[in-house]
Design a protein around this motif. Sequence first.
Motif, PDB file in Angstrom:
ATOM      1  N   LYS A  55       0.925  -1.172  -0.012  1.00  0.00           N
ATOM      2  CA  LYS A  55      -0.057  -0.087  -0.036  1.00  0.00           C
ATOM      3  C   LYS A  55       0.779   1.205   0.067  1.00  0.00           C
ATOM      4  CE  LYS A  55      -3.931  -2.014   0.386  1.00  0.00           C
ATOM      5  NZ  LYS A  55      -4.995  -2.130  -0.496  1.00  0.00           N
TER       6      LYS A  55
ATOM      7  N   ASN B  98       2.627   2.922  -2.177  1.00  0.00           N
ATOM      8  CA  ASN B  98       2.354   3.972  -3.199  1.00  0.00           C
ATOM      9  C   ASN B  98       1.049   4.530  -3.174  1.00  0.00           C
ATOM     10  OD1 ASN B  98       4.730   3.242  -4.314  1.00  0.00           O
ATOM     11  ND2 ASN B  98       3.843   1.476  -5.642  1.00  0.00           N
ATOM     12  N   ARG B  99      -0.063   3.965  -2.251  1.00  0.00           N
ATOM     13  CA  ARG B  99      -1.146   4.557  -2.272  1.00  0.00           C
ATOM     14  C   ARG B  99      -1.450   5.418  -0.872  1.00  0.00           C
ATOM     15  NH1 ARG B  99      -5.064   0.454  -2.206  1.00  0.00           N
ATOM     16  NH2 ARG B  99      -6.763   2.096  -2.679  1.00  0.00           N
TER      17      ARG B  99
ATOM     18  N   ASN C 154      -3.923   8.271  -0.206  1.00  0.00           N
ATOM     19  CA  ASN C 154      -5.383   8.166  -0.215  1.00  0.00           C
ATOM     20  C   ASN C 154      -5.688   7.871   1.338  1.00  0.00           C
ATOM     21  OD1 ASN C 154      -5.774   8.027  -2.876  1.00  0.00           O
ATOM     22  ND2 ASN C 154      -5.811   6.070  -3.133  1.00  0.00           N
TER      23      ASN C 154
ATOM     24  N   THR D  98       4.617   7.473   5.488  1.00  0.00           N
ATOM     25  CA  THR D  98       3.831   7.656   4.256  1.00  0.00           C
ATOM     26  C   THR D  98       4.682   8.693   3.573  1.00  0.00           C
ATOM     27  OG1 THR D  98       2.779   9.398   5.640  1.00  0.00           O
ATOM     28  CG2 THR D  98       1.886   7.243   5.650  1.00  0.00           C
TER      29      THR D  98
ATOM     30  N   LYS E 250       3.454  13.855   0.927  1.00  0.00           N
ATOM     31  CA  LYS E 250       2.019  13.176   0.968  1.00  0.00           C
ATOM     32  C   LYS E 250       1.214  13.734   1.983  1.00  0.00           C
ATOM     33  CE  LYS E 250       3.066   8.957  -1.672  1.00  0.00           C
ATOM     34  NZ  LYS E 250       3.078   7.489  -1.684  1.00  0.00           N
TER      35      LYS E 250
ATOM     36  N   PHE F 258      -9.535   1.347   1.303  1.00  0.00           N
ATOM     37  CA  PHE F 258      -7.851   1.478   1.258  1.00  0.00           C
ATOM     38  C   PHE F 258      -7.635  -0.084   1.720  1.00  0.00           C
ATOM     39  CE2 PHE F 258      -3.776   1.697   3.160  1.00  0.00           C
ATOM     40  CZ  PHE F 258      -3.148   2.433   1.906  1.00  0.00           C
TER      41      PHE F 258
ATOM     42  N   SER G  94      -3.807  -3.706  -4.453  1.00  0.00           N
ATOM     43  CA  SER G  94      -2.738  -2.752  -4.616  1.00  0.00           C
ATOM     44  C   SER G  94      -2.823  -2.575  -6.229  1.00  0.00           C
ATOM     45  CB  SER G  94      -1.715  -3.064  -4.016  1.00  0.00           C
ATOM     46  OG  SER G  94      -1.897  -2.868  -2.423  1.00  0.00           O
TER      47      SER G  94
END
Length: 236
Positions: free
Chosen positions: A138, A140-141, A144, A169, A173, A231, A236
């Motif tokens: 996760k 790369n996300r 969110n 994170t 971001k 999420f 992914s």
Amino acid sequence: MKKKPTFFKRIQDIYHTKPDFFWSVAWVALMPSVGSLISIRYLLSNYEDWSYPWVDSPFFIFTFTLLAAIFMGFALIPTTLLAVLTGSIWGWQAFPYLVAAYTLASVLGYLLGKTISADLLETLLGQYPKAQKVVAEKQNRMGNLIFFIRISPAIPFAFSNILFALLSTGLQKVIWFGLWGMLPRTTLAFSSGVFAESLYNAIKNRGMDSTMDLLLLFTFLLIGILGIWHFFRSKS
């Protein structure tokens, strides 16, 4: 075969090796409430006789932004209460400076979180490869997740900073996605302060002085919960 230590045993071990992390979590869990009680009592003492500096003063802009960032970054006051107070006292002119203070507080909180949670996630999840894999997949996300955590009124600002640092994170971001996540809640609380009849009413209602405010707050909570759930559930 050697028995795998339980999760709570690992928590206990981590407490002995990194007690500063646990004390920090306790601080962000308790201190905003203490700061809220102190600040409310202080402000409501003869609040009608208070005089406040002009918003357009460069000294005010610098001082307010810096102090607000420190108070929020160190979890000395709840972010919602600060938004309500700022809106009630200075109005919409102060809104950009509050947003700037939120951004600086996010930077401060994240960097502080990194110092107390360095390599802690790997230690915490060392015996749980599936959980490690989920977190790694996760990465790369994470933007969110930051957005949905920030928009949810159920997750305190200072605690989320520690969580973001723990998950690594990334500061950029946290700044970018955190900004868009916190704007709806901040605007709601700020506007409540702006339209309150007095500072006393603003503090009393805390951004929930109408059915529409409650509906919006519930909507933000629902968006946050569903977003966080999606999420972790989505591939992914």
